[in-house]
Design a protein around this motif. Structure first.
Motif, PDB file in Angstrom:
ATOM      1  N   UNK A  91       0.799  12.512  -7.944  1.00 55.56           N
ATOM      2  CA  UNK A  91       0.263  12.940  -6.594  1.00 55.56           C
ATOM      3  C   UNK A  91      -1.016  12.595  -6.403  1.00 55.56           C
ATOM      4  N   UNK A  92      -1.733  12.186  -7.653  1.00 55.54           N
ATOM      5  CA  UNK A  92      -3.372  11.644  -7.158  1.00 55.54           C
ATOM      6  C   UNK A  92      -3.262  10.049  -6.890  1.00 55.54           C
ATOM      7  N   UNK A  93      -2.044   9.931  -6.501  1.00 56.98           N
ATOM      8  CA  UNK A  93      -2.056   7.927  -5.473  1.00 56.98           C
ATOM      9  C   UNK A  93      -1.757   7.847  -4.526  1.00 56.98           C
ATOM     10  N   UNK A  94      -2.606   6.909  -3.255  1.00 60.85           N
ATOM     11  CA  UNK A  94      -1.979   7.181  -2.655  1.00 60.85           C
ATOM     12  C   UNK A  94      -0.874   5.869  -1.954  1.00 60.85           C
ATOM     13  N   UNK A  95       0.754   7.328  -2.620  1.00 55.46           N
ATOM     14  CA  UNK A  95       1.755   6.082  -2.980  1.00 55.46           C
ATOM     15  C   UNK A  95       1.950   5.536  -1.325  1.00 55.46           C
ATOM     16  N   UNK A  96       1.715   6.159  -0.029  1.00 57.12           N
ATOM     17  CA  UNK A  96       2.697   5.735   1.018  1.00 57.12           C
ATOM     18  C   UNK A  96       1.278   4.235   1.005  1.00 57.12           C
ATOM     19  N   UNK A  97       0.548   3.868   0.868  1.00 56.06           N
ATOM     20  CA  UNK A  97      -0.509   3.748   1.219  1.00 56.06           C
ATOM     21  C   UNK A  97      -0.276   1.916   0.452  1.00 56.06           C
ATOM     22  N   UNK A  98       0.577   2.297  -1.193  1.00 58.18           N
ATOM     23  CA  UNK A  98       0.689   0.940  -1.640  1.00 58.18           C
ATOM     24  C   UNK A  98       2.099   0.678  -1.894  1.00 58.18           C
ATOM     25  N   UNK A  99       3.238   1.645  -0.727  1.00 58.01           N
ATOM     26  CA  UNK A  99       4.495   1.093   0.046  1.00 58.01           C
ATOM     27  C   UNK A  99       4.279   0.154   1.125  1.00 58.01           C
ATOM     28  N   UNK A 100       3.056   0.285   1.902  1.00 59.01           N
ATOM     29  CA  UNK A 100       2.765   0.446   3.094  1.00 59.01           C
ATOM     30  C   UNK A 100       2.009  -1.482   2.669  1.00 59.01           C
ATOM     31  N   UNK A 101       0.860  -1.808   1.516  1.00 58.57           N
ATOM     32  CA  UNK A 101       0.091  -2.372   0.934  1.00 58.57           C
ATOM     33  C   UNK A 101       1.329  -3.934   0.769  1.00 58.57           C
ATOM     34  N   UNK A 102       2.823  -3.320  -0.349  1.00 55.39           N
ATOM     35  CA  UNK A 102       3.371  -4.023  -1.016  1.00 55.39           C
ATOM     36  C   UNK A 102       4.523  -4.613   0.862  1.00 55.39           C
ATOM     37  N   UNK A 103       4.963  -3.668   1.169  1.00 55.49           N
ATOM     38  CA  UNK A 103       5.259  -4.626   2.758  1.00 55.49           C
ATOM     39  C   UNK A 103       4.864  -5.670   3.259  1.00 55.49           C
ATOM     40  N   UNK A 153       9.523   5.678  -3.790  1.00 51.44           N
ATOM     41  CA  UNK A 153      10.476   6.110  -3.808  1.00 51.44           C
ATOM     42  C   UNK A 153      10.841   4.468  -2.747  1.00 51.44           C
ATOM     43  N   UNK A 154       9.860   3.776  -2.315  1.00 46.49           N
ATOM     44  CA  UNK A 154       9.794   2.783  -0.845  1.00 46.49           C
ATOM     45  C   UNK A 154       9.775   1.627  -1.694  1.00 46.49           C
ATOM     46  N   UNK A 155       9.063   1.939  -3.117  1.00 43.70           N
ATOM     47  CA  UNK A 155       8.456   0.246  -3.362  1.00 43.70           C
ATOM     48  C   UNK A 155       9.698  -0.407  -4.132  1.00 43.70           C
ATOM     49  N   UNK A 156      10.705   0.504  -5.171  1.00 44.76           N
ATOM     50  CA  UNK A 156      11.648  -0.371  -5.400  1.00 44.76           C
ATOM     51  C   UNK A 156      12.582  -1.429  -4.867  1.00 44.76           C
ATOM     52  N   UNK A 157      12.510  -0.798  -3.534  1.00 47.92           N
ATOM     53  CA  UNK A 157      13.701  -2.094  -2.462  1.00 47.92           C
ATOM     54  C   UNK A 157      13.098  -3.288  -2.458  1.00 47.92           C
ATOM     55  N   UNK A 158      11.927  -3.015  -2.498  1.00 51.30           N
ATOM     56  CA  UNK A 158      10.756  -3.984  -2.023  1.00 51.30           C
ATOM     57  C   UNK A 158      11.188  -5.216  -3.258  1.00 51.30           C
ATOM     58  N   UNK A 159      11.384  -4.887  -4.200  1.00 54.24           N
ATOM     59  CA  UNK A 159      11.423  -5.057  -5.762  1.00 54.24           C
ATOM     60  C   UNK A 159      12.164  -6.592  -5.814  1.00 54.24           C
ATOM     61  N   UNK A 160      12.343  -8.096  -5.989  1.00 52.71           N
ATOM     62  CA  UNK A 160      13.489  -8.243  -6.320  1.00 52.71           C
ATOM     63  C   UNK A 160      14.240  -8.621  -7.310  1.00 52.71           C
ATOM     64  N   UNK A 161      13.618  -7.759  -8.355  1.00 62.28           N
ATOM     65  CA  UNK A 161      13.520  -8.081  -9.662  1.00 62.28           C
ATOM     66  C   UNK A 161      12.728  -7.308 -10.752  1.00 62.28           C
ATOM     67  N   UNK A 162      13.005  -5.802 -11.699  1.00 64.09           N
ATOM     68  CA  UNK A 162      12.426  -4.872 -12.070  1.00 64.09           C
ATOM     69  C   UNK A 162      12.261  -4.843 -13.152  1.00 64.09           C
ATOM     70  N   UNK A 163      11.322  -4.737 -14.085  1.00 63.64           N
ATOM     71  CA  UNK A 163      11.716  -4.987 -15.316  1.00 63.64           C
ATOM     72  C   UNK A 163      10.845  -3.782 -15.757  1.00 63.64           C
ATOM     73  N   UNK A 164      11.175  -3.123 -16.812  1.00 66.65           N
ATOM     74  CA  UNK A 164      10.655  -2.218 -17.368  1.00 66.65           C
ATOM     75  C   UNK A 164      10.094  -2.430 -18.920  1.00 66.65           C
TER      76      UNK A 164
END
Length: 223
Positions: A91-103, A153-164
């Motif tokens: 909650x201390x991140x601009x999460x929506x702004x981050x996802x929008x930036x990735x998009x 939650x909007x970040x994962x659909x934008x990733x073509x491949x995800x590594x943990x």
């Protein structure tokens, strides 16, 4: 589908990821986005940066690092909210702004600048990096790329491949204490309290999201 699980040294991880990403890029008709996720202190930032270096050594100018940390809320904003003790929590991140930036980045045809984060001042730095128009592979790294709730939650659909990236909790605790102490901004007592109150709960939260990755790499490391 459950992710693939691998036990690898950092070098082995790079040796496995680089050819896979190059193959993905060769088949793609547009930019691809690779996510490197994991809790604080797992070494994902270092691995992501080395990944970019190796990809650019093969195809100069083809890859760019995109750090989630540039989307921390400004320290002054956290102070006004009374949330500085929880800096680094979702909650201390601009999460929506981050996802929008990735998009935006995924389909951008022109040069785009993005923010970074400086541990020397513990605050956001505007225009810390620039993504050139010719970049084909975006390596996005951050704690919360795979969260299934909230703005992230909007970040994962934008990733073509995800590594943990997975590293034992006790090792993470040791690394975080060292990291917080390096710049000498706070006392060791404050740093220990912050890690217990904030960093380790964030690590635990992030670990719950690992099943949303394509591959989970448990890093074999002794420090």
């Amino acid at each position: 589908m459950a992710p693939e699980h691998l036990n690898l040294t950092p070098q082995q991880a790079l040796s496995r990821l680089v050819p896979h990403i190059l193959e993905m890029e060769s088949k793609a008709h547009a930019r691809i986005m690779i996510g490197i996720a994991g809790g604080p202190g797992t070494g994902k930032s270092t691995l992501a940066a080395e990944l970019v270096t190796m990809l650019n050594a093969t195809h100069p100018g083809s890859a760019q690092l995109i750090p989630m940390d540039g989307f921390h809320m400004k320290h002054a904003k956290l102070e006004a909210m009374g949330q500085t003790d929880y800096k680094g929590a979702p909650h201390t991140f601009e999460g929506a702004e981050f996802v929008s930036f990735l998009h935006h980045l995924k389909s951008a045809k022109q040069e785009v600048s993005g923010p970074g984060y400086s541990r020397k001042i513990e605050d956001v730095v505007e225009k810390a990096f620039t993504v050139a128009a010719e970049v084909r592979v975006l390596i996005v790294e951050g704690n919360y790329l795979l969260l299934s709730e909230g703005p992230f939650a909007g970040a994962r659909p934008l990733l073509d491949y995800a590594v943990f990236i997975d590293v034992p909790r006790d090792l993470v605790q040791t690394r975080l204490l060292k990291r917080h102490g390096e710049e000498g901004l706070f006392s060791e007592e404050r740093n220990r309290a912050h890690i217990e109150r904030n960093d380790l709960p964030n690590y635990d939260l992030v670990c719950l999201s690992q099943d949303r990755a394509d591959v989970v790499i448990s890093l074999i490391t002794d420090q």
